[in-house]
Design a protein around this motif. Structure first.
Motif, mmCIF file in Angstrom:
data_model
loop_
_atom_site.group_PDB
_atom_site.id
_atom_site.type_symbol
_atom_site.label_atom_id
_atom_site.label_comp_id
_atom_site.label_asym_id
_atom_site.label_seq_id
_atom_site.Cartn_x
_atom_site.Cartn_y
_atom_site.Cartn_z
ATOM 1 N N SER A 168 -6.071 -3.819 9.936
ATOM 2 C CA SER A 168 -5.249 -2.835 9.186
ATOM 3 C C SER A 168 -3.331 -3.741 9.752
ATOM 4 O O SER A 168 -3.072 -2.738 9.771
ATOM 5 C CB SER A 168 -5.552 -1.298 9.977
ATOM 6 O OG SER A 168 -5.509 -1.762 11.427
ATOM 7 N N LEU A 173 -5.003 -6.301 4.169
ATOM 8 C CA LEU A 173 -4.533 -5.681 3.920
ATOM 9 C C LEU A 173 -3.340 -4.266 4.573
ATOM 10 O O LEU A 173 -3.257 -2.902 4.223
ATOM 11 C CB LEU A 173 -5.689 -4.672 4.495
ATOM 12 C CG LEU A 173 -7.715 -5.350 4.038
ATOM 13 C CD1 LEU A 173 -8.768 -4.583 4.624
ATOM 14 C CD2 LEU A 173 -7.067 -5.516 2.102
ATOM 15 N N SER A 176 -1.584 -2.750 2.335
ATOM 16 C CA SER A 176 -1.565 -1.102 1.786
ATOM 17 C C SER A 176 -2.311 0.463 2.857
ATOM 18 O O SER A 176 -2.557 1.060 2.466
ATOM 19 C CB SER A 176 -2.667 -1.343 0.899
ATOM 20 O OG SER A 176 -2.408 -2.505 -0.379
ATOM 21 N N ARG A 209 -6.789 -3.961 -1.067
ATOM 22 C CA ARG A 209 -5.193 -4.079 -1.653
ATOM 23 C C ARG A 209 -4.956 -4.453 -3.483
ATOM 24 O O ARG A 209 -4.209 -4.164 -3.696
ATOM 25 C CB ARG A 209 -5.171 -5.711 -1.662
ATOM 26 C CG ARG A 209 -4.044 -6.544 -0.521
ATOM 27 C CD ARG A 209 -2.924 -5.796 -0.672
ATOM 28 N NE ARG A 209 -1.948 -6.795 -1.204
ATOM 29 C CZ ARG A 209 -0.240 -5.512 -1.410
ATOM 30 N NH1 ARG A 209 0.110 -4.905 -1.413
ATOM 31 N NH2 ARG A 209 0.573 -6.906 -1.259
ATOM 32 N N LEU A 226 -11.573 2.611 3.966
ATOM 33 C CA LEU A 226 -11.608 1.290 5.052
ATOM 34 C C LEU A 226 -12.707 1.938 6.253
ATOM 35 O O LEU A 226 -13.752 1.160 7.059
ATOM 36 C CB LEU A 226 -10.226 1.361 5.503
ATOM 37 C CG LEU A 226 -10.328 -0.136 6.741
ATOM 38 C CD1 LEU A 226 -11.417 -1.668 6.297
ATOM 39 C CD2 LEU A 226 -9.088 -0.931 6.975
#
Length: 290
Positions: A168, A173, A176, A209, A226
């Protein structure tokens, strides 16, 4: 009652609690930012005004690592979480009686180590002395420990928390996954998907994404998916530890909520015990050990 200090000293944070008053202080001087000779000064900077005479200080966590204040050797499984006693630390200030709780290690069925979680396990066993089942300790490196007859029989470490943080913040990614929102429905759907098909994990990640680029998927939903994918893959890897077992979860409020929801979706009803309280209970149990 004699005053003493309970210390939870991790990689990033130093947390000390004056006992029996239960006044707690914390600083950012964790093991990761301290030079080998700087631990005593960091402790005194935080709690020096609590030291009025000879004072026992019982510490757990990365303070006992090879790069910490003093290495507290791992105890081999099967073992009681506090069965190896404490490691005494040489100090310059003669008023300080510093002891460190050793971690635990196993060589079979796979190599693994823990440092700090054994103290939480000691707290769990102080709370539930007859517990026979699994302690789930979610965090940066989540532990699944099999407890029986007051001993740790085996455990498994999964780097779910670190993977979430890395994905993250240091991959594509990150664009997003802004904010800190969390929604249970997409989380549980992702848990189920990853638990049944863990081999698709790497492919599923980029979908987060793509969904943002193609139709502006909300970041809170992306973060939930996630988290669900990673925890679902973790549950697939640790199925022998939790399937059909009694489970205690000891973690922060947010991580405990996620693991509790994931396990309840599999038909379990975990017992929830707060991490800080279990650490303090474990340090209290260790206080009078040699």
């Amino acid at each position: 009652m004699t005053r003493w200090i309970a210390v939870d000293w991790g990689t990033s944070t130093l947390r000390a609690t004056l006992m029996p008053d239960r006044e707690t202080r914390a600083s950012g001087k964790g093991m990761g930012v301290l030079a080998p000779g700087a631990f005593e000064a960091a402790l005194l900077e935080l709690v020096g005004d609590w030291i009025e005479g000879p004072t026992r200080i019982v510490a757990c966590g990365m303070v006992g690592a090879r790069q910490g204040w003093a290495e507290a050797p791992y105890a081999a499984l099967p073992a009681k979480p506090l069965g190896a006693g404490l490691t005494r630390v040489a100090t310059q200030d003669a008023r300080l009686d510093v002891r460190i709780v050793p971690g635990l290690k196993q060589t079979a069925p796979h190599p693994d180590v823990m440092r700090g979680e054994e103290t939480q396990i000691a707290g769990i066993l102080a709370e539930k002395p007859d517990f026979d089942g699994i302690a789930c300790l979610p965090g940066t490196h989540t532990k699944w420990a099999h407890l029986s007859a007051g001993e740790v029989i085996s455990f498994r470490t999964v780097m779910t928390g670190e993977l979430f943080a890395t994905l993250s913040t240091h991959t594509v990614l990150r664009h997003s996954l802004t904010g800190d929102g969390w929604e249970e429905a997409p989380f549980l759907e992702a848990v189920s998907d990853a638990l049944s098909r863990p081999e698709t994990l790497a492919a599923r990640l980029f979908e987060l994404r793509a969904a943002d680029l193609l139709y502006g998927q909300d970041a809170a939903i992306a973060r939930s998916i996630l988290s669900g994918l990673l925890i679902g893959a973790e549950l697939a890897a640790t199925r022998p530890w939790w399937l059909g077992r009694d489970v205690v979860i000891t973690g922060s409020e947010r991580t405990t909520r996620a693991y509790d929801a994931a396990l309840r979706a599999q038909g379990l009803i975990p017992k929830l015990l707060p991490a800080e309280a279990m650490t303090l209970a474990g340090l209290t149990a260790a206080k009078d050990l040699p």
